[in-house]
Design a protein around this motif. Structure first.
Motif, PDB file in Angstrom:
ATOM      1  N   LEU A 158     -30.369  -2.289 -44.131  1.00 48.39           N
ATOM      2  CA  LEU A 158     -30.936  -3.599 -43.680  1.00 48.39           C
ATOM      3  C   LEU A 158     -32.298  -3.708 -44.132  1.00 48.39           C
ATOM      4  O   LEU A 158     -33.073  -3.089 -43.552  1.00 48.39           O
ATOM      5  N   LEU A 159     -32.588  -4.801 -44.850  1.00 48.01           N
ATOM      6  CA  LEU A 159     -34.057  -5.150 -45.227  1.00 48.01           C
ATOM      7  C   LEU A 159     -34.586  -6.487 -44.895  1.00 48.01           C
ATOM      8  O   LEU A 159     -34.039  -7.400 -45.437  1.00 48.01           O
ATOM      9  N   ASP A 160     -35.400  -6.726 -43.942  1.00 48.82           N
ATOM     10  CA  ASP A 160     -35.814  -7.759 -43.351  1.00 48.82           C
ATOM     11  C   ASP A 160     -36.957  -8.134 -44.198  1.00 48.82           C
ATOM     12  O   ASP A 160     -38.271  -7.320 -43.421  1.00 48.82           O
ATOM     13  N   GLU A 161     -37.052  -9.041 -45.145  1.00 42.96           N
ATOM     14  CA  GLU A 161     -38.382  -9.181 -45.724  1.00 42.96           C
ATOM     15  C   GLU A 161     -39.136  -8.102 -46.183  1.00 42.96           C
ATOM     16  O   GLU A 161     -40.399  -7.857 -45.764  1.00 42.96           O
ATOM     17  N   PRO A 162     -38.703  -7.296 -47.044  1.00 45.33           N
ATOM     18  CA  PRO A 162     -39.421  -6.080 -47.235  1.00 45.33           C
ATOM     19  C   PRO A 162     -40.653  -5.884 -48.065  1.00 45.33           C
ATOM     20  O   PRO A 162     -41.311  -5.140 -48.043  1.00 45.33           O
ATOM     21  N   THR A 163     -40.726  -6.999 -48.836  1.00 46.30           N
ATOM     22  CA  THR A 163     -42.038  -7.280 -49.630  1.00 46.30           C
ATOM     23  C   THR A 163     -42.968  -8.239 -49.157  1.00 46.30           C
ATOM     24  O   THR A 163     -43.976  -8.315 -49.684  1.00 46.30           O
ATOM     25  N   THR A 164     -42.977  -8.574 -47.792  1.00 44.51           N
ATOM     26  CA  THR A 164     -44.013  -9.459 -47.432  1.00 44.51           C
ATOM     27  C   THR A 164     -45.297  -8.877 -47.416  1.00 44.51           C
ATOM     28  O   THR A 164     -45.511  -7.709 -46.902  1.00 44.51           O
ATOM     29  N   GLY A 165     -46.289  -9.576 -47.868  1.00 38.96           N
ATOM     30  CA  GLY A 165     -47.794  -9.283 -48.029  1.00 38.96           C
ATOM     31  C   GLY A 165     -47.874  -8.176 -49.164  1.00 38.96           C
ATOM     32  O   GLY A 165     -49.102  -7.818 -49.389  1.00 38.96           O
ATOM     33  N   LEU A 166     -46.965  -8.083 -50.180  1.00 39.47           N
ATOM     34  CA  LEU A 166     -47.503  -7.082 -51.195  1.00 39.47           C
ATOM     35  C   LEU A 166     -48.067  -7.973 -52.241  1.00 39.47           C
ATOM     36  O   LEU A 166     -47.565  -8.947 -52.702  1.00 39.47           O
ATOM     37  N   ASP A 167     -48.704  -7.236 -53.061  1.00 34.50           N
ATOM     38  CA  ASP A 167     -49.119  -7.733 -54.256  1.00 34.50           C
ATOM     39  C   ASP A 167     -47.735  -7.672 -55.380  1.00 34.50           C
ATOM     40  O   ASP A 167     -46.914  -6.674 -55.139  1.00 34.50           O
ATOM     41  N   PRO A 168     -48.143  -8.564 -56.500  1.00 36.48           N
ATOM     42  CA  PRO A 168     -46.846  -8.678 -57.496  1.00 36.48           C
ATOM     43  C   PRO A 168     -46.185  -7.372 -57.962  1.00 36.48           C
ATOM     44  O   PRO A 168     -45.396  -6.844 -58.179  1.00 36.48           O
ATOM     45  N   ARG A 169     -47.393  -6.462 -58.346  1.00 38.63           N
ATOM     46  CA  ARG A 169     -47.079  -4.965 -58.776  1.00 38.63           C
ATOM     47  C   ARG A 169     -46.302  -4.240 -57.814  1.00 38.63           C
ATOM     48  O   ARG A 169     -45.341  -3.559 -58.036  1.00 38.63           O
ATOM     49  N   SER A 170     -46.601  -4.170 -56.487  1.00 40.34           N
ATOM     50  CA  SER A 170     -46.037  -3.497 -55.506  1.00 40.34           C
ATOM     51  C   SER A 170     -44.711  -4.133 -55.399  1.00 40.34           C
ATOM     52  O   SER A 170     -43.740  -3.206 -54.954  1.00 40.34           O
ATOM     53  N   ARG A 171     -44.428  -5.210 -55.367  1.00 35.83           N
ATOM     54  CA  ARG A 171     -43.070  -5.914 -55.152  1.00 35.83           C
ATOM     55  C   ARG A 171     -42.322  -5.583 -56.207  1.00 35.83           C
ATOM     56  O   ARG A 171     -41.168  -5.094 -55.906  1.00 35.83           O
ATOM     57  N   ILE A 172     -42.694  -5.334 -57.183  1.00 36.98           N
ATOM     58  CA  ILE A 172     -41.975  -5.141 -58.532  1.00 36.98           C
ATOM     59  C   ILE A 172     -41.630  -3.572 -58.434  1.00 36.98           C
ATOM     60  O   ILE A 172     -40.356  -3.008 -58.891  1.00 36.98           O
TER      61      ILE A 172
END
Length: 325
Positions: A158-172
């Motif tokens: 279960l992933l609840d908004e896992p990339t909130t606040g990350l920069d684009p590279r970290s999101r990828i």
């Protein structure tokens, strides 16, 4: 095959606020299911109910065949949960963080070490495993938090908004890590505020609003169902935007949308013989020079707006002290 998640008529209320209002949803094995909705739609309430952190008021909910009311312990043994913020101990190394969580899962020392090593390798953190977590980047901390939910080898993550606040590279980087988990056999339930994230990761999307499902399907199916093709024009001169919008307006079409900052005009077009040719003719007749023009399918953002009438970031009132997102 037993569904990973099966909800029927699920209801949850916080005082006078209805968070889930007869929600019906099925997640089949072997997929990433993205649940989207405006703030207050019921996304986080649904995730917390699946995780047995909230008890439903009515309806049925089963996770991997286990009823969340009657068998909460069995449900917890097949799930992993990563919330909106990384919950790691900065004074411990990455390996120590995972080893601690593995021991809390009841694994013996040898099994915990093996589980930690497996997860570190899966998430590409082996090289940083013995560094203190406080030296990690934001993306690495999110990966480590994700890893903590994996040491118990869950069937469902279960992933609840896992990339909130990350920069684009970290999101990828985190997207790549989630993709590796799915390839290794983990099912994923994802909520996100980023529609491009759902488009990239999800094999199926469910859009909920006011605690109910309003649409479901693959990203491609939703785009076909909810939106017409879009003409997008990038003008050479900002002063020409208003004339371009007037030239693109026509019967059976939506009002053109103008973005002055990017010098773009876009409009959803009705089915026709050649809408791109018609648009070029109208712009040429008006003497408007364009940098580029395209005809494209609708984005998930446009589909979402068409189905819910609002954007993901629009706040809604919630009961004090209770999540209704």
């Amino acid at each position: 095959m037993t569904p990973t998640i099966e909800a029927t008529g699920l209801r949850k209320r916080f005082g006078r606020t209805v968070a889930l209002d007869g929600l019906d949803l099925v997640a089949e094995p072997g997929q990433v299911l993205a649940v989207l909705g405006p703030n207050g739609a019921g996304k986080t309430t649904f995730v917390r109910t699946v995780a047995t952190l909230l008890r439903p008021d009515a309806g049925e909910l089963a996770v991997a065949g286990h009823d969340v009311r009657r068998e909460p312990g069995a449900v917890r043994r097949v799930i992993g949960l990563a919330g909106q913020y990384a919950a790691v101990e900065p004074a411990m190394t990455g390996r120590e963080n995972l080893h601690l969580v593995a021991r809390l899962f009841g694994q013996d020392g040898r099994t915990a070490r093996a589980s930690s090593a497996r997860v570190l390798d899966l998430l590409g953190l082996t090289g940083a495993a013995d560094r203190l977590a406080r030296t990690y980047s934001g993306g690495m901390r999110r990966k480590l938090d994700l890893g903590a939910s994996l040491v118990g080898a869950p069937r469902l993550l279960l992933l609840d908004e896992p990339t909130t606040g990350l920069d684009p590279r970290s999101r990828i980087e985190l997207w790549d890590a989630i993709g590796a988990l799915v390839a290794a056999g983990t099912d994923v339930l994802l909520t996100t505020q980023y529609l491009d994230e759902a488009d990239h990761l999800a094999s199926r999307i469910v859009i909920i609003d006011h605690g109910r499902v309003v649409a479901a399907g693959t990203p491609g199916e939703l785009k076909q169902r909810a939106g017409r093709n879009v003409i997008e024009v990038h003008t050479r001169d900002r002063a020409a935007l208003a004339r371009a919008a007037a030239g693109l307006a026509g019967p059976g079409q939506d009002q053109p949308q103008v973005e002055e900052a990017t010098r773009r005009v876009r409009v959803a077009v009705a089915a026709g013989t050649d809408p791109l040719r018609d648009a070029l003719g109208a712009l040429d007749a008006a003497g408007i020079a364009v940098e580029d023009i395209s005809l494209r399918p609708p984005t998930l953002d446009e589909v979402f707006l068409a189905l819910t009438g609002q954007g993901l970031e629009q706040p809604t009132e919630t009961a004090a002290g209770h999540p209704a997102a």
